[in-house]
Design an enzyme around this catalytic site. Structure first.
Site: not given
Ligand code: NAD
Length: 353
Positions: A79, A179, A181, A183, A185
């Protein structure tokens, strides 16, 4: 101070990169390159102190070693952090200079995006080194990692269901999804096909709207998600959402979701076991995005979605192995995952002797 911090987890190399002319202060941490090049994104953050930056980069790089090992990748963990405000202090010259430092490591560290560093920033870094992956939109890129992450979470959820309910099928199971967001979706699509019943929440009403319109799921207020009577609780928003306050409220038999660092402390892992619940370790079940980017590495012959998703599907088998061992040895699943990663690394180390 630094050696003292490096010793307990046996960090291989920590590089301090400095160039006052371009305002660069960066730290690259290579925790382990036993399984392959140490890979992990670059984060830019306005750390209060240098000590904080060092602690963060060490912690994050160690996490990458475990994640890559459990994902079955020929990658180690690394990292980098750039110290500064990503909104006001980032410049092309700084990023290029950082790229030169990355290049000097000769491919033993491969970088990618993280908080505060986007695709355009990586393009600057890439002007000076080819050891950069995950520039969305560029030719050969693996693109948005969210679909692959969702595919892996879905596999891990099915394996958790098998351990908890005796069947991989999610049909008719109630899933509380925290959540909605990126993933989530994609995950919702798999859950709809599996005929699971989803109750979701998000603090962002646009995300709620999108999920309701496309999938017609039931919605609760964000704080109510912990009280939903369900089979699977899926933390897919933010870290530490499973903590001493929320865990007693969670009525699910299974906790399985996409978020990083779901457990506030290791104590929650023990409490989950005591309560007879099942936890799919976060860094294992959400490894799909990392696996996806692995197949972008030119060393693998260029990105192939088919090969990447086939590999991601193995997350299901890995989660099953962890849960079986956790039950057999009566040890929290996240500790089992760490042990399995250590064993894989040790086996490789020995095979080299
Ligand atoms: P994202 O930001 O698109 O979605 C997260 C969602 O959570 C957002 O819509 C946000 O409004 C919502 N949120 C925040 N606080 C909240 C709460 N208190 N209650 C309810 N909803 C809340 O992120 P993502 O890419 O979908 O990732 C989701 C999680 O998975 C994150 O923790 C991220 O670190 C982890 N992750 C993502 C990936 C990836 O490929 N995107 C890979 C590994 C881990």
């Amino acid at each position: 101070m630094t050696f003292k911090q490096m010793q307990p987890s046996n960090f291989e190399q920590v590089v301090f990169c400095q160039d006052d002319r371009v305002g660069l202060r960066a730290i690259i941490s290579i925790h382990s390159s036993v399984l392959g090049p140490a890979t992990g994104g670059t984060r830019m953050w306005d750390y209060g102190t240098e000590a904080e930056a060092l602690t963060d980069v060490l912690r994050l790089s160690e996490g990458m070693t475990y994640k890559a090992a459990m994902a079955g990748l020929a990658w180690g963990g690394g990292k980098a952090v750039l110290i500064g405000d990503s909104k006001t202090q980032k410049t092309p010259a700084m990023l290029q200079r950082f790229g030169e430092f990355v290049d000097r490591l000769g491919g033993n560290y491969i970088t990618a995006k993280d908080v505060g560093i986007g695709a355009d920033d990586l393009r600057q870094v890439k002007l000076k080194t080819r050891h950069v992956l995950g520039i969305e939109g560029d030719p050969g890129s693996s693109g948005d990692p969210s679909p692959a992450t969702a595919w892996g979470v879905y596999q891990g959820m099915q394996s958790s269901a098998l351990a908890a309910f005796g069947t991989r099928s999610l049909k008719g199971l109630k899933i509380a999804l925290q959540g909605l967001g990126s993933v989530s979706y994609y995950l919702l699509d798999y859950l709809a096909q599996a005929e699971a019943a989803v109750v979701g929440c998000d603090i962002d009403l646009a995300m709620v709207d999108r999920a309701v319109k496309k999938f017609g799921i039931e919605i609760v207020r964000p704080d109510e998600i912990y009280d939903v009577k369900c089979d699977i609780f899926s933390p897919s928003a933010l870290g530490a959402s499973v903590n001493a306050k929320t865990l007693p409220r969670i009525q699910a038999k299974v906790i399985a979701g996409a978020a990083n660092n779901q457990l506030a402390t290791p104590d929650e892992g023990h409490e989950i076991m005591r309560r007879g619940m099942i936890y799919a370790p976060d860094y294992v079940i959400n490894g799909g995005g990392l696996i996806n980017i692995y197949y972008e590495d030119p060393a693998r012959g260029g990105y192939s979605k088919t090969r990447a998703f086939e590999h991601v599907a193995k997350i299901g088998q890995t989660v099953s192995e962890i849960l079986e061992r956790s039950q057999a040895e009566n040890i929290p699943s996240q500790i089992v995952a760490n042990r399995m990663a250590d064993e894989r690394i040790e086996a490789k180390r020995k095979s080299r002797l």
